[in-house]
Design a protein around this motif. Sequence first.
Motif, PDB file in Angstrom:
ATOM      1  N   ASN A   1      65.216  76.068  31.076  1.00 41.98           N
ATOM      2  CA  ASN A   1      64.939  76.083  29.646  1.00 41.98           C
ATOM      3  C   ASN A   1      64.955  77.520  29.119  1.00 41.98           C
ATOM      4  O   ASN A   1      65.486  77.789  28.045  1.00 41.98           O
ATOM      5  N   ASN A   2      64.376  78.452  29.885  1.00 41.28           N
ATOM      6  CA  ASN A   2      64.380  79.860  29.476  1.00 41.28           C
ATOM      7  C   ASN A   2      65.802  80.410  29.441  1.00 41.28           C
ATOM      8  O   ASN A   2      66.164  81.171  28.543  1.00 41.28           O
ATOM      9  N   GLU A   3      66.624  80.036  30.429  1.00 40.14           N
ATOM     10  CA  GLU A   3      68.015  80.495  30.453  1.00 40.14           C
ATOM     11  C   GLU A   3      68.783  79.951  29.255  1.00 40.14           C
ATOM     12  O   GLU A   3      69.568  80.659  28.632  1.00 40.14           O
ATOM     13  N   GLN A   4      68.539  78.692  28.926  1.00 39.77           N
ATOM     14  CA  GLN A   4      69.218  78.097  27.774  1.00 39.77           C
ATOM     15  C   GLN A   4      68.781  78.781  26.485  1.00 39.77           C
ATOM     16  O   GLN A   4      69.589  79.019  25.595  1.00 39.77           O
ATOM     17  N   GLN A   5      67.496  79.112  26.383  1.00 36.47           N
ATOM     18  CA  GLN A   5      67.000  79.793  25.189  1.00 36.47           C
ATOM     19  C   GLN A   5      67.652  81.166  25.044  1.00 36.47           C
ATOM     20  O   GLN A   5      68.047  81.564  23.960  1.00 36.47           O
ATOM     21  N   SER A   6      67.785  81.881  26.169  1.00 35.27           N
ATOM     22  CA  SER A   6      68.397  83.209  26.086  1.00 35.27           C
ATOM     23  C   SER A   6      69.872  83.093  25.726  1.00 35.27           C
ATOM     24  O   SER A   6      70.405  83.922  25.000  1.00 35.27           O
TER      25      SER A   6
ATOM     26  N   ALA B   1      56.365  69.441  41.086  1.00 35.94           N
ATOM     27  CA  ALA B   1      55.973  70.767  40.603  1.00 35.94           C
ATOM     28  C   ALA B   1      57.155  71.731  40.682  1.00 35.94           C
ATOM     29  O   ALA B   1      57.402  72.507  39.748  1.00 35.94           O
ATOM     30  N   LYS B   2      57.890  71.676  41.787  1.00 30.37           N
ATOM     31  CA  LYS B   2      59.070  72.532  41.927  1.00 30.37           C
ATOM     32  C   LYS B   2      60.101  72.191  40.855  1.00 30.37           C
ATOM     33  O   LYS B   2      60.724  73.076  40.269  1.00 30.37           O
ATOM     34  N   TYR B   3      60.245  70.908  40.562  1.00 22.66           N
ATOM     35  CA  TYR B   3      61.188  70.490  39.524  1.00 22.66           C
ATOM     36  C   TYR B   3      60.768  71.054  38.166  1.00 22.66           C
ATOM     37  O   TYR B   3      61.593  71.531  37.396  1.00 22.66           O
ATOM     38  N   PHE B   4      59.464  71.009  37.869  1.00 22.99           N
ATOM     39  CA  PHE B   4      58.984  71.547  36.591  1.00 22.99           C
ATOM     40  C   PHE B   4      59.228  73.048  36.494  1.00 22.99           C
ATOM     41  O   PHE B   4      59.610  73.558  35.441  1.00 22.99           O
ATOM     42  N   ILE B   5      59.008  73.768  37.584  1.00 20.22           N
ATOM     43  CA  ILE B   5      59.251  75.218  37.576  1.00 20.22           C
ATOM     44  C   ILE B   5      60.732  75.488  37.341  1.00 20.22           C
ATOM     45  O   ILE B   5      61.100  76.354  36.540  1.00 20.22           O
ATOM     46  N   ASP B   6      61.589  74.734  38.025  1.00 22.24           N
ATOM     47  CA  ASP B   6      63.031  74.883  37.808  1.00 22.24           C
ATOM     48  C   ASP B   6      63.403  74.517  36.374  1.00 22.24           C
ATOM     49  O   ASP B   6      64.266  75.148  35.763  1.00 22.24           O
ATOM     50  N   TYR B   7      62.744  73.508  35.846  1.00 22.87           N
ATOM     51  CA  TYR B   7      63.012  73.075  34.472  1.00 22.87           C
ATOM     52  C   TYR B   7      62.654  74.193  33.493  1.00 22.87           C
ATOM     53  O   TYR B   7      63.389  74.447  32.538  1.00 22.87           O
ATOM     54  N   ILE B   8      61.534  74.863  33.731  1.00 18.59           N
ATOM     55  CA  ILE B   8      61.123  75.978  32.862  1.00 18.59           C
ATOM     56  C   ILE B   8      62.158  77.090  32.926  1.00 18.59           C
ATOM     57  O   ILE B   8      62.557  77.649  31.897  1.00 18.59           O
ATOM     58  N   GLN B   9      62.617  77.401  34.136  1.00 18.68           N
ATOM     59  CA  GLN B   9      63.613  78.463  34.281  1.00 18.68           C
ATOM     60  C   GLN B   9      64.914  78.084  33.581  1.00 18.68           C
ATOM     61  O   GLN B   9      65.524  78.912  32.905  1.00 18.68           O
TER      62      GLN B   9
END
Length: 195
Positions: free
Chosen positions: A21-26, A11-19
């Motif tokens: 992914n958001n940084e890459q999108q920005s 779960a922690k890995y998925f949360i980090d993955y989302i963050q």
Amino acid sequence: IENEEDIKIMAKYFIDYIQQNNEQQSKIYVSSGAGPEQDEEDTDTNHQQTIDTADNRIELIHPNHVLKALKEFLEEYRSHRKTTSQAAYQVATLDDRDDSLDIEYWSKYPNVVDERRERLWDALLSGLQKYHSILNARTKLIDENNALAKQNDELRLLLSKYMQSKVNQELQIPPSQIIQLQLAEQSAGNGPGVF
């Protein structure tokens, strides 16, 4: 994934993955000069669900990214687990072993095996050694018996070949007739004939 701790790590890995992914999108938006509001095609594929809990806002991973994130997690988790398990099970060599407490340990147990049990173990050892020698003798006898059976089969085949030979028919008293006569006398109960 075998226990609850592994699920928490995932779960922690998925949360980090989302963050990430958001940084890459920005970064993509900044480098291209477009903003998230201008790129309507990407909003459908990169749209992430959010859940509002009491004071926290949790972004959920997009279903299209779950498989990729799960594969990456498993690769990292397996490699991390291999390195930790290899380090945990290293066997100390004799040089690295601390033997300072060995004398103290064994001095606590001077008579682990009393005399009666020692005699029992000696008798058992003697009996098992005799049994082993008997089994070895039986093995030799079985091998010898098999060799004799093979030799008997070869001799029977050779005798059959000689009995069917053409030379046997040319004799005045062929051995095949003598053998048949002996067999007939034995079956009649007269015993073996004298020649």
